[in-house]
Design an enzyme around this catalytic site. Sequence first.
Site, short mmCIF file in Angstrom:
data_model
loop_
_atom_site.label_atom_id
_atom_site.label_comp_id
_atom_site.label_asym_id
_atom_site.label_seq_id
_atom_site.Cartn_x
_atom_site.Cartn_y
_atom_site.Cartn_z
N MET A 127 -16.04 0.51 1.80
CA MET A 127 -16.43 -0.74 2.20
C MET A 127 -16.87 -0.57 3.82
O MET A 127 -16.25 0.03 4.61
CB MET A 127 -15.23 -1.62 2.22
CG MET A 127 -14.79 -2.21 0.92
SD MET A 127 -13.21 -2.94 0.83
CE MET A 127 -11.86 -1.63 1.23
N LEU A 214 -11.43 -4.04 8.95
CA LEU A 214 -12.80 -2.92 9.36
C LEU A 214 -13.03 -1.82 8.11
O LEU A 214 -12.31 -1.81 7.25
CB LEU A 214 -12.49 -2.19 10.59
CG LEU A 214 -12.61 -3.35 11.71
CD1 LEU A 214 -12.49 -2.65 12.94
CD2 LEU A 214 -13.76 -4.51 11.62
N GLY A 215 -14.00 -1.00 8.53
CA GLY A 215 -14.70 -0.01 7.32
C GLY A 215 -13.34 0.78 6.80
O GLY A 215 -12.52 1.32 7.27
N SER A 216 -13.44 0.86 5.46
CA SER A 216 -12.32 1.48 4.43
C SER A 216 -12.76 1.56 3.40
O SER A 216 -13.89 1.71 2.83
CB SER A 216 -11.05 0.29 4.57
OG SER A 216 -11.64 -0.92 4.45
N ARG A 217 -11.89 2.06 2.33
CA ARG A 217 -11.91 2.32 0.95
C ARG A 217 -11.05 2.07 -0.09
O ARG A 217 -9.80 1.78 0.34
CB ARG A 217 -12.34 3.85 1.14
CG ARG A 217 -12.36 4.62 -0.39
CD ARG A 217 -12.59 5.89 -0.02
NE ARG A 217 -12.03 6.82 -0.97
CZ ARG A 217 -12.20 8.20 -0.91
NH1 ARG A 217 -12.86 8.61 0.04
NH2 ARG A 217 -11.70 9.00 -1.95
#
Length: 248
Positions: A127, A214-217
């Site tokens: 993401m 925020l940006g992650s997975r």
Amino acid sequence: MKKGVTLQAFKKQPTIDSMVKRIKKLKKIRIHREGNTTLIYSFIIIAALAALLWYFVGLTTPFWIYCVVFGVAWLIVLNFYQCPIRYFDGDTEGLVVAPADGHIVVVEEVEENDYFHDKRLMISIFMSPFNVHANWFPVDGKVKFVRHFNGNFHRAWLPKASSENEHADIMITTANGEDILCRQIAGAMARRIVTYAKEGEDCFIDEHLGFIKLGSRVDVYLPLGSKPCIKMGQTTTGDLTVIAKLPE
């Protein structure tokens, strides 16, 4: 004349239909509760500084540059905290749906030695900060356990992020007795993982599993024999895209 009027009305119809569809789509979008405080306070601060600039500097170039830059930044954060109302259309038995918006970065068999101690089909969704960061349950079942682990904050798409980064593990047991591991992983920018799943509770596709800021997975570990329904680089829509079918 009548023929011309009819033709003109016909040409306008697609535009009207598209507007109706957009309005219906907007009605299905809300702001996630995890973003309420951030959005409200950031808006107040941005507006207050804009008022000070306008009072002391006036409607000059610095004022408009400030408004444009911070206005766009605030809208990006607003998009990040979107929480679309989604419902999977169809029978969910034996299906695994995407737990997050993003794109596929891993589809491969791996050795999973934390819980299963055997090979599993691993599907990972990255993401970016521009994706919606709400997470959904990928399967129907019962939450076996939830565990949180502190760790590093490597870039989320790196292979080592799955084991070394801060993450939360949610084990779900399906009605057929299959254990499915869903792992929320914090990335380089993410600093908070929120997990709503509770041990012992029933869970269903369409329900929120959690949220990552925020940006992650998100990784999903499936039993061998599961059939992937996606490919590398494919874009996923949380709670809607079918990513795999479990073995019968």
